[in-house]
Design a protein around this motif. Structure first.
Motif, PDB file in Angstrom:
ATOM      1  N   LYS A  86      -3.451  10.081  -2.424  1.00 15.08           N
ATOM      2  CA  LYS A  86      -2.343   9.661  -1.573  1.00 15.08           C
ATOM      3  C   LYS A  86      -2.774   9.601  -0.108  1.00 15.08           C
ATOM      4  O   LYS A  86      -2.455   8.644   0.620  1.00 15.08           O
ATOM      5  CB  LYS A  86      -1.165  10.630  -1.727  1.00 15.08           C
ATOM      6  N   ARG A  87      -3.513  10.622   0.316  1.00 16.10           N
ATOM      7  CA  ARG A  87      -3.971  10.650   1.709  1.00 16.10           C
ATOM      8  C   ARG A  87      -4.970   9.529   1.986  1.00 16.10           C
ATOM      9  O   ARG A  87      -4.969   8.942   3.075  1.00 16.10           O
ATOM     10  CB  ARG A  87      -4.603  12.007   2.010  1.00 16.10           C
ATOM     11  N   GLY A  88      -5.786   9.228   0.983  1.00 14.84           N
ATOM     12  CA  GLY A  88      -6.754   8.150   1.148  1.00 14.84           C
ATOM     13  C   GLY A  88      -6.073   6.798   1.324  1.00 14.84           C
ATOM     14  O   GLY A  88      -6.466   5.986   2.175  1.00 14.84           O
ATOM     15  N   ILE A  89      -5.025   6.546   0.529  1.00 17.95           N
ATOM     16  CA  ILE A  89      -4.288   5.287   0.652  1.00 17.95           C
ATOM     17  C   ILE A  89      -3.559   5.234   1.991  1.00 17.95           C
ATOM     18  O   ILE A  89      -3.509   4.182   2.651  1.00 17.95           O
ATOM     19  CB  ILE A  89      -3.308   5.118  -0.516  1.00 17.95           C
ATOM     20  N   ALA A  90      -2.979   6.377   2.408  1.00 18.23           N
ATOM     21  CA  ALA A  90      -2.277   6.417   3.693  1.00 18.23           C
ATOM     22  C   ALA A  90      -3.232   6.126   4.851  1.00 18.23           C
ATOM     23  O   ALA A  90      -2.902   5.372   5.780  1.00 18.23           O
ATOM     24  CB  ALA A  90      -1.610   7.775   3.882  1.00 18.23           C
ATOM     25  N   LEU A  91      -4.423   6.710   4.798  1.00 16.58           N
ATOM     26  CA  LEU A  91      -5.423   6.452   5.839  1.00 16.58           C
ATOM     27  C   LEU A  91      -5.856   4.990   5.821  1.00 16.58           C
ATOM     28  O   LEU A  91      -6.008   4.359   6.879  1.00 16.58           O
ATOM     29  CB  LEU A  91      -6.636   7.360   5.632  1.00 16.58           C
ATOM     30  N   SER A  92      -6.033   4.438   4.628  1.00 19.44           N
ATOM     31  CA  SER A  92      -6.414   3.028   4.506  1.00 19.44           C
ATOM     32  C   SER A  92      -5.322   2.120   5.076  1.00 19.44           C
ATOM     33  O   SER A  92      -5.619   1.083   5.689  1.00 19.44           O
ATOM     34  CB  SER A  92      -6.666   2.682   3.033  1.00 19.44           C
ATOM     35  N   MET A 104       0.837  -1.200   0.000  1.00 21.44           N
ATOM     36  CA  MET A 104       0.000   0.000   0.000  1.00 21.44           C
ATOM     37  C   MET A 104       0.872   1.250   0.000  1.00 21.44           C
ATOM     38  O   MET A 104       0.549   2.249  -0.653  1.00 21.44           O
ATOM     39  CB  MET A 104      -0.936  -0.004   1.208  1.00 21.44           C
ATOM     40  N   ILE A 105       1.988   1.185   0.721  1.00 24.18           N
ATOM     41  CA  ILE A 105       2.940   2.303   0.711  1.00 24.18           C
ATOM     42  C   ILE A 105       3.495   2.492  -0.696  1.00 24.18           C
ATOM     43  O   ILE A 105       3.671   3.624  -1.164  1.00 24.18           O
ATOM     44  CB  ILE A 105       4.067   2.040   1.731  1.00 24.18           C
ATOM     45  N   TYR A 106       3.781   1.385  -1.390  1.00 26.08           N
ATOM     46  CA  TYR A 106       4.236   1.488  -2.781  1.00 26.08           C
ATOM     47  C   TYR A 106       3.168   2.125  -3.656  1.00 26.08           C
ATOM     48  O   TYR A 106       3.475   2.966  -4.513  1.00 26.08           O
ATOM     49  CB  TYR A 106       4.584   0.102  -3.318  1.00 26.08           C
ATOM     50  N   CYS A 107       1.910   1.758  -3.443  1.00 31.44           N
ATOM     51  CA  CYS A 107       0.823   2.288  -4.271  1.00 31.44           C
ATOM     52  C   CYS A 107       0.657   3.799  -4.108  1.00 31.44           C
ATOM     53  O   CYS A 107       0.157   4.460  -5.019  1.00 31.44           O
ATOM     54  CB  CYS A 107      -0.489   1.579  -3.935  1.00 31.44           C
ATOM     55  N   ILE A 108       1.072   4.338  -2.967  1.00 36.93           N
ATOM     56  CA  ILE A 108       1.002   5.793  -2.782  1.00 36.93           C
ATOM     57  C   ILE A 108       1.837   6.499  -3.846  1.00 36.93           C
ATOM     58  O   ILE A 108       1.470   7.572  -4.345  1.00 36.93           O
ATOM     59  CB  ILE A 108       1.473   6.177  -1.366  1.00 36.93           C
ATOM     60  N   SER A 109       2.962   5.880  -4.212  1.00 35.83           N
ATOM     61  CA  SER A 109       3.845   6.496  -5.216  1.00 35.83           C
ATOM     62  C   SER A 109       3.277   6.415  -6.626  1.00 35.83           C
ATOM     63  O   SER A 109       3.784   7.083  -7.534  1.00 35.83           O
ATOM     64  CB  SER A 109       5.223   5.818  -5.183  1.00 35.83           C
ATOM     65  N   LEU A 110       2.236   5.610  -6.826  1.00 41.38           N
ATOM     66  CA  LEU A 110       1.672   5.438  -8.168  1.00 41.38           C
ATOM     67  C   LEU A 110       0.631   6.497  -8.512  1.00 41.38           C
ATOM     68  O   LEU A 110       0.271   6.638  -9.678  1.00 41.38           O
ATOM     69  CB  LEU A 110       1.039   4.047  -8.293  1.00 41.38           C
ATOM     70  N   VAL A 111       0.138   7.209  -7.503  1.00 42.90           N
ATOM     71  CA  VAL A 111      -0.913   8.205  -7.745  1.00 42.90           C
ATOM     72  C   VAL A 111      -0.337   9.604  -7.572  1.00 42.90           C
ATOM     73  O   VAL A 111       0.607   9.812  -6.794  1.00 42.90           O
ATOM     74  CB  VAL A 111      -2.114   7.987  -6.813  1.00 42.90           C
ATOM     75  N   GLN A 112      -0.890  10.542  -8.284  1.00 45.14           N
ATOM     76  CA  GLN A 112      -0.412  11.922  -8.258  1.00 45.14           C
ATOM     77  C   GLN A 112      -1.297  12.833  -7.409  1.00 45.14           C
ATOM     78  O   GLN A 112      -0.811  13.787  -6.807  1.00 45.14           O
ATOM     79  CB  GLN A 112      -0.330  12.480  -9.692  1.00 45.14           C
ATOM     80  N   ASN A 113      -2.585  12.533  -7.385  1.00 45.09           N
ATOM     81  CA  ASN A 113      -3.519  13.368  -6.633  1.00 45.09           C
ATOM     82  C   ASN A 113      -3.240  13.275  -5.132  1.00 45.09           C
ATOM     83  O   ASN A 113      -3.129  12.178  -4.580  1.00 45.09           O
ATOM     84  CB  ASN A 113      -4.955  12.920  -6.932  1.00 45.09           C
TER      85      ASN A 113
END
Length: 456
Positions: A195-201, A182-191
């Protein structure tokens, strides 16, 4: 309504699979990991969605004009050897008829794992499969995290019924394994909101793992966080995040959670822990007596009567290592461990060879986070029977596919560099034979002018 939704998603994806075969891998991972149809209330629960998707994915792979070769690496060779060995142990099993259904299930999982690997050929394909894996498990992690908050940590989090991750221990370990991804997936999005949504998840998934009350998961989560910090490129920021979030989550959990986890120190007094040790001893004695192991479905009264110190204390293996040992003998355990070793080495190879190139930074990040997740699985798996759980094998596929992409990119860079050097060498060679500029030619042809001597 849920049944109709799943049907629309599955059947609507089939034409696109023929257009983009790698999407068949994505859909297979989604249906096998998320098992959304198992959350339905009607006919969808038993409808063969997985068989339909797998059939279409294989057909798309066969009919597509692109290459269909399976990458020949130590990982794939060991994986195939493990599959073959399980076929041998299934034939020589103590209860071959009882274990037949399990053998069929495992062969389907492993067979489709090979199909997924053959369909992952580009960075886009790898990220799609990883993203789908993360989403499929994070869905339950976010639900579990919210449930833990609502219950004040008083109730256990459980996984979806009828799946690999149905139990509280299993869902916790699955979530721990995908947190680094999930931390890796944060780097895949620009918005920034994405990013905050993935971090919260990610935080909710960690809280959900704690809310499972799994002692093994607590140990695995601690090990995963430590290794995440060690592998992080920004240790200060990662360490600060862990130091802030970990105490906050632990403070949220009630006293009975700490009482549950604290029983690890007094495992001799815990019936569940002693039952696992009894099963581990049974698996060891069985493997010593039968070099081929007992095959599938060996956790029965007659087997425990022959090999367990406490014959009436019947438990599943509760360990990926003792499960492989008891069911497939020392050779099976060796192949399983060797598969993990080669998978780890593949990730290390990716990191080493991709690190010098900024455009391959994604491969370094993905391989690093995959290793962190696999380490969490290796630690937590010591207490769970999850040898055939498909998610670690999908991560394995992602690492192998990433290696193939990195090799291709490095070959292209080497070819471009070689072409540039060749062009420079030719230019230098031609430069030595080029005609002199016109002014220089004229100067060469004119006789040297000797200055006149002055008369006295």
């Amino acid at each position: 309504m849920r049944d109709i939704l799943v049907a629309l998603l599955v059947f609507g994806s089939l034409p696109y699979i023929f257009k983009k075969p790698y999407f068949g891998a994505v859909m297979w991972v989604w249906i096998s990991v998320m098992n959304l149809h198992s959350q339905g209330w009607g006919w969808a629960r038993s409808f063969p969605f997985a068989a339909i998707i797998s059939g279409v994915a294989v057909l798309a792979l066969v009919t597509h004009k692109g290459p269909k070769k399976l990458p020949l690496t130590p990982v794939t060779g060991t994986f195939l050897a493990f599959m073959l060995w399980m076929c041998i142990t299934a034939i020589a099993a103590i209860h071959p008829e009882a274990g037949y259904d399990q053998w069929v299930k495992v062969m389907k999982i492993f067979g489709m794992t090979l199909v997924v690997l053959m369909l992952m050929k580009e960075k886009e394909h790898i990220n799609a499969v990883i993203g789908c894996t993360v989403f499929s498990l994070a869905y339950y992690g976010v639900k579990g995290g919210i449930f833990t908050i609502r219950s004040g940590g008083g109730d256990r989090v459980w996984g979806p019924a009828g799946t690999f991750i149905e139990g509280n221990n299993e869902i916790a370990l699955a979530l721990i394994m995908i947190i680094p991804l999930m931390i890796y997936c944060i780097s895949l999005v620009q918005n920034k909101w994405a990013k905050r949504g993935i971090a919260l998840s990610t935080a909710l998934c960690a809280l959900s793992a704690l809310g499972s009350y799994s002692r093994g998961a607590a140990i695995a989560l601690a090990a995963m966080c430590l290794f995440l910090w060690l592998k992080s490129s920004n240790k200060g920021k990662t360490g600060l995040a862990i130091l802030v979030l970990a105490p906050a989550m632990l403070m949220f959990m009630p006293s009975k959670w700490f009482e549950r986890v604290d029983t690890v120190k007094t495992y001799e007094e815990d019936a569940s822990a002693m039952g696992r040790i009894n099963a581990w001893k049974m698996a060891t004695n069985l493997a010593l007596d039968r070099p081929l192991g007992g095959g599938f479905e060996v956790y029965t009264p007659d087997v425990f009567a022959m090999y367990a110190p406490e014959p009436k204390d019947i438990h599943a293996a509760h360990s990926i290592y003792f499960q492989a040992l008891g069911e497939h003998g020392f050779v099976g355990l060796g192949l399983y461990l060797l598969l993990g070793f080669f998978t780890w080495r593949t990730g290390s190879w990716n990191i080493k060879h991709a690190k010098p190139y900024p455009d391959l930074k994604w491969a370094v990040h993905l391989s690093t986070m995959s290793q962190v997740g696999l380490l969490g699985f290796a630690v937590g798996g010591a207490f769970l029977s999850l040898v055939y759980f498909d998610v670690p094998y999908y991560i394995m596929c992602a690492l192998v596919a990433t290696q193939q992409v990195v090799k291709k990119e490095l070959a292209a860079k080497a070819a471009a560099e070689k072409a540039a050097k060749s062009a420079a060498a030719k230019a230098a060679a031609l430069g030595a034979d080029l005609p002199l500029p016109p002014d220089a030619v004229q100067a060469e042809l004119e006789p040297a002018r000797v200055p006149k001597r002055a008369h006295s």
